[in-house]
Design a protein around this motif. Structure first.
Motif, PDB file in Angstrom:
ATOM      1  N   GLN A 139       0.843  -1.185   0.000  1.00 45.47           N
ATOM      2  CA  GLN A 139       0.000   0.000   0.000  1.00 45.47           C
ATOM      3  C   GLN A 139       0.887   1.247   0.000  1.00 45.47           C
ATOM      4  N   PHE A 140       0.533   2.180  -0.862  1.00 43.37           N
ATOM      5  CA  PHE A 140       1.296   3.425  -0.897  1.00 43.37           C
ATOM      6  C   PHE A 140       0.592   4.474  -0.061  1.00 43.37           C
ATOM      7  N   ASN A 141       1.375   5.385   0.456  1.00 42.13           N
ATOM      8  CA  ASN A 141       0.776   6.511   1.160  1.00 42.13           C
ATOM      9  C   ASN A 141       1.688   7.727   1.003  1.00 42.13           C
ATOM     10  N   PRO A 154      -2.726  10.007  -1.983  1.00 43.27           N
ATOM     11  CA  PRO A 154      -2.925   8.581  -2.255  1.00 43.27           C
ATOM     12  C   PRO A 154      -4.226   8.330  -3.021  1.00 43.27           C
ATOM     13  N   ALA A 177      10.008   8.305  -4.071  1.00 48.60           N
ATOM     14  CA  ALA A 177       8.637   7.854  -4.292  1.00 48.60           C
ATOM     15  C   ALA A 177       8.182   8.153  -5.712  1.00 48.60           C
ATOM     16  N   ARG A 187       7.117   2.321  -7.439  1.00 53.62           N
ATOM     17  CA  ARG A 187       7.081   3.616  -6.762  1.00 53.62           C
ATOM     18  C   ARG A 187       5.656   4.163  -6.719  1.00 53.62           C
ATOM     19  N   ALA A 188       5.440   5.098  -5.805  1.00 56.50           N
ATOM     20  CA  ALA A 188       4.075   5.504  -5.488  1.00 56.50           C
ATOM     21  C   ALA A 188       3.516   6.565  -6.428  1.00 56.50           C
ATOM     22  N   HIS A 246      -3.225   0.809  -9.696  1.00 59.72           N
ATOM     23  CA  HIS A 246      -2.207   1.545  -8.946  1.00 59.72           C
ATOM     24  C   HIS A 246      -2.865   2.505  -7.963  1.00 59.72           C
ATOM     25  N   GLY A 256      -1.672   4.456  -4.817  1.00 57.02           N
ATOM     26  CA  GLY A 256      -0.696   5.177  -5.633  1.00 57.02           C
ATOM     27  C   GLY A 256      -1.281   6.457  -6.186  1.00 57.02           C
TER      28      GLY A 256
END
Lengths: 222, 197
Positions: free
Chosen positions: B6-8, B35, B74, B143-144, B170, B175
């Motif tokens: 999980q991206f943030n 996000p 990121a 990458r996010a 994504h 993302g």
């Protein structure tokens, strides 16, 4: 560390692919020496006297013609952005690029030297000082050259400009390199002094070139 | 795709101005992409979309204003150039990127249907396949924040849809994306930023 090794491996692989610079450099090196041997003719005494300076000059010129592509190709296909974006320290990336250039040209030229030296009447004990001087000096040529390549990455046909930038910086390496090889062959005590100064020149290049290349690349990104 | 990744990450640009060659190309840009969000830049040729994207990606220093990203490393920038080496094969390019980003390339190769051409040098591929390889780097990187210039230029309808699906996936994982395009792009809930000449 893995990323740096990957960059070195990629650049070496590219140098030996179609359009890569490795074979071009080593062919140029061989051709220059063969032509020179033909031009001097059968005067063996004169030949062994000028052999080391000739070989060193040929190695320097062969390195010079391969410099232009170090960064320009990466800038033209967008992979310079990728290198910058994934780099934790751009100077280390530049050091990896210079290392790959040395392996695919300087080291290759050094490896070809024993065969080509025969044409210049360098044999036996005289060969080792020559090889040693190339092993110590050629990395310096690649380091300084990659800095000039980084500086001119955005310019088309930068070959002449690169030659003008590197010539004064190459002078110490040429003088101490050819000096060490000649002195070593003649059993002259100046041999070790020349080698030490040659090593110092390469070490200085190893410090200054990555930092200066990184700064030049940042400037050339837009 | 696992839920673990999980991206943030939030990218914020405040009162941003970017110049090129001493001339201010874009100014007064304010943008927040968090996000799951996406922003689409639109505008005529020469409006400064690419320049702005490169600045947002950290490749160009802003003339004034500031860009903050809530995490390091990121962002990933995919420009009009695909960033691959013409004489390396598709797999060699992907493997190199995987080493740079410290990730694996298998899922990316599958996502863009690159298996049929995996052993061919990039320069022998069609424009569309080259673009698919370029876009595959987004997935490889893990990458996010995706920053993509003209993502669908040269792509056929099926590949465009595939990219839209990957983009949605994504964003579903948290993302973010900033895209510049002239073409219609299905990105639900994306904000549009119009740039003027």
């Amino acid at each position: 560390m893995n990323a740096l090794l990957a960059i070195i491996a990629r650049d070496i692989r590219l140098a030996f692919r179609a359009g890569g610079g490795a074979l071009q450099a080593v062919s140029f090196f061989a051709l220059t020496i063969v032509l020179f041997a033909l031009a001097v003719g059968p005067n063996l005494e004169l030949m062994s006297e000028i052999a080391a300076p000739v070989l060193w000059t040929a190695a320097l010129l062969a390195t010079l013609i391969s410099l232009e592509q170090i960064y320009r190709a990466d800038r033209e296909d967008g992979s310079l952005d990728v290198l910058v974006e994934t780099s934790s320290l751009l100077a280390l990336t530049a050091l990896a690029k210079a290392t790959a250039h040395w392996i695919s040209t300087g080291l290759l030229l050094t490896a070809a030297t024993p065969v080509l030296a025969l044409l210049l009447n360098i044999e036996g004990a005289a060969l080792w000082p020559l090889i040693l001087s190339l092993l110590i000096g050629a990395p310096g040529l690649s380091l300084i050259g990659s800095f000039a390549a980084a500086l001119t990455a955005a310019l088309p046909r930068a070959g002449l400009l690169i030659a003008i930038i590197v010539s004064p910086l190459y002078a110490p390496i040429l003088i101490f390199g050819a000096g060490a090889a000649s002195a070593g062959a003649a059993g002259d005590p100046q041999y070790s002094a020349n080698l030490a100064l040659l090593g110092a020149s390469s070490l200085f290049a190893a410090i200054f070139s990555p930092l200066a290349s990184a700064a030049a690349l940042r400037f050339n990104l837009d | 795709m696992s839920d673990a990744a999980q991206f943030n990450v939030t990218l914020t640009a405040r009162d941003l101005a970017v110049s090129r060659g001493g001339r201010v190309i874009v100014d007064g840009v304010n943008l927040v992409v968090g996000p799951g969000e996406a922003a689409v830049l639109r505008g005529p040729n020469g409006a400064g979309k690419t320049t702005l994207l490169r600045a947002l990606a950290g490749l160009l220093a802003p003339a004034s204003g500031e860009i903050t990203v809530s995490a390091e490393d990121a962002r990933i920038y995919c420009g009009v150039l695909n960033g691959g080496k013409p004489t390396l094969t598709v797999t060699e390019n992907l493997r190199f990127w995987a080493a740079l980003y410290g990730a694996s390339f298998g899922p990316a190769r599958a996502a863009f249907g690159l298996e049929p051409v995996e052993d061919r040098p990039m320069r022998e591929l069609s424009t569309g396949y080259q673009r698919r390889l370029g876009l595959a780097r987004l997935v490889v990187s893990g990458r996010a924040v995706w920053i993509v210039d003209e993502p669908t230029a040269g792509l056929d309808a099926a590949s465009t849809t595939a990219f839209e699906c990957l983009l949605a996936e994504h964003r579903a994982r948290g993302g973010a994306a900033i895209l510049a395009t002239h073409e219609p792009l299905d990105a639900p809930g994306a904000r549009t930023l119009e740039l003027e000449q």
